[in-house]
Scaffold this active site. Structure first.
Site, PDB file in Angstrom:
ATOM      1  CG  ASP A 105      -1.853  -1.201   1.272  1.00  0.00           C
ATOM      2  OD1 ASP A 105      -1.950  -1.952   0.280  1.00  0.00           O
ATOM      3  OD2 ASP A 105      -2.460  -1.425   2.337  1.00  0.00           O
ATOM      4  CE  LYS A 164      -3.764  -4.560   1.318  1.00  0.00           C
ATOM      5  NZ  LYS A 164      -4.314  -3.680   2.323  1.00  0.00           N
ATOM      6  CB  CYS A 219      -2.073  -2.636   5.575  1.00  0.00           C
ATOM      7  SG  CYS A 219      -3.700  -1.878   5.298  1.00  0.00           S
TER       8      CYS A 219
END
Length: 185
Positions: free
Chosen positions: A18, A82, A114
């Site tokens: 991310d 996601k 995450c």
């Protein structure tokens, strides 16, 4: 699974979590450059040493794509979209993991969300998880510190990008060593 606490290139895979444009924009500038450079080092070394890499993007329509600097280094590495915080909750992610590579190196953001949840999920899948502490970041440095403490307590190996790269290399010889040495200057 290897019980070694050293990462080994032939057993490793790299996951960049991310590192997206809108998420990067809210990170502390003082730590962001370090984290991005550490991610870049890991990706470049992974390519040179044939360590497979993949990347996740949390809700890219809202948080934007992976930052251009890393997109270029990722090349054709799989990108997993996601909405779950843990990458392991995304079925596509689990299918992209290499079953013959039990060590998973993690880099990215945010450390306490995450990255932490992905590390725990990978452990539950039987992987030996390493987190490159200098290649992960959180908006609040206290959250980063808390995440590293929780991960250590859970048995995740907390390392740094240079240690991982030199463990992958194993020795100071050959063309790949010379190429990686240039990246560190």
């Amino acid at each position: 699974m290897s019980s070694s606490a050293l990462s080994q290139a032939h057993l490793s895979q790299l996951v960049v979590i991310d590192v997206q444009t809108r998420l990067v924009a809210v990170m502390p500038e003082s730590q962001l450059k370090t984290a991005l450079n550490a991610c870049a080092l890991l990706l470049q070394a992974a390519r040179l040493l044939e360590v497979p890499a993949l990347c996740s993007e949390q809700y890219p329509r809202g948080l934007g794509p992976t930052v251009p600097m890393l997109q270029e280094l990722l090349g054709t590495a799989p990108r997993i979209e996601k909405t779950a915080f843990s990458c392991t909750a995304a079925p596509t992610f689990c299918r992209q993991l290499h079953s013959d590579r039990p060590q998973v190196m993690l880099a990215g953001m945010e450390a306490h969300i995450c990255v932490l949840q992905t590390a725990m999920g990978l452990q539950a899948l039987g992987k030996q998880v390493f987190v490159a502490e200098d290649a992960v970041i959180s908006r609040d440095p206290r959250h980063h510190a808390n995440a590293m403490a929780r991960l250590r307590e859970a048995g995740v190996i907390i390392s740094n990008s240079e240690s991982i790269v030199f463990e992958w290399l194993g020795k100071a010889e050959g063309d790949v060593f010379k190429q990686i040495s240039k990246l560190l200057r």
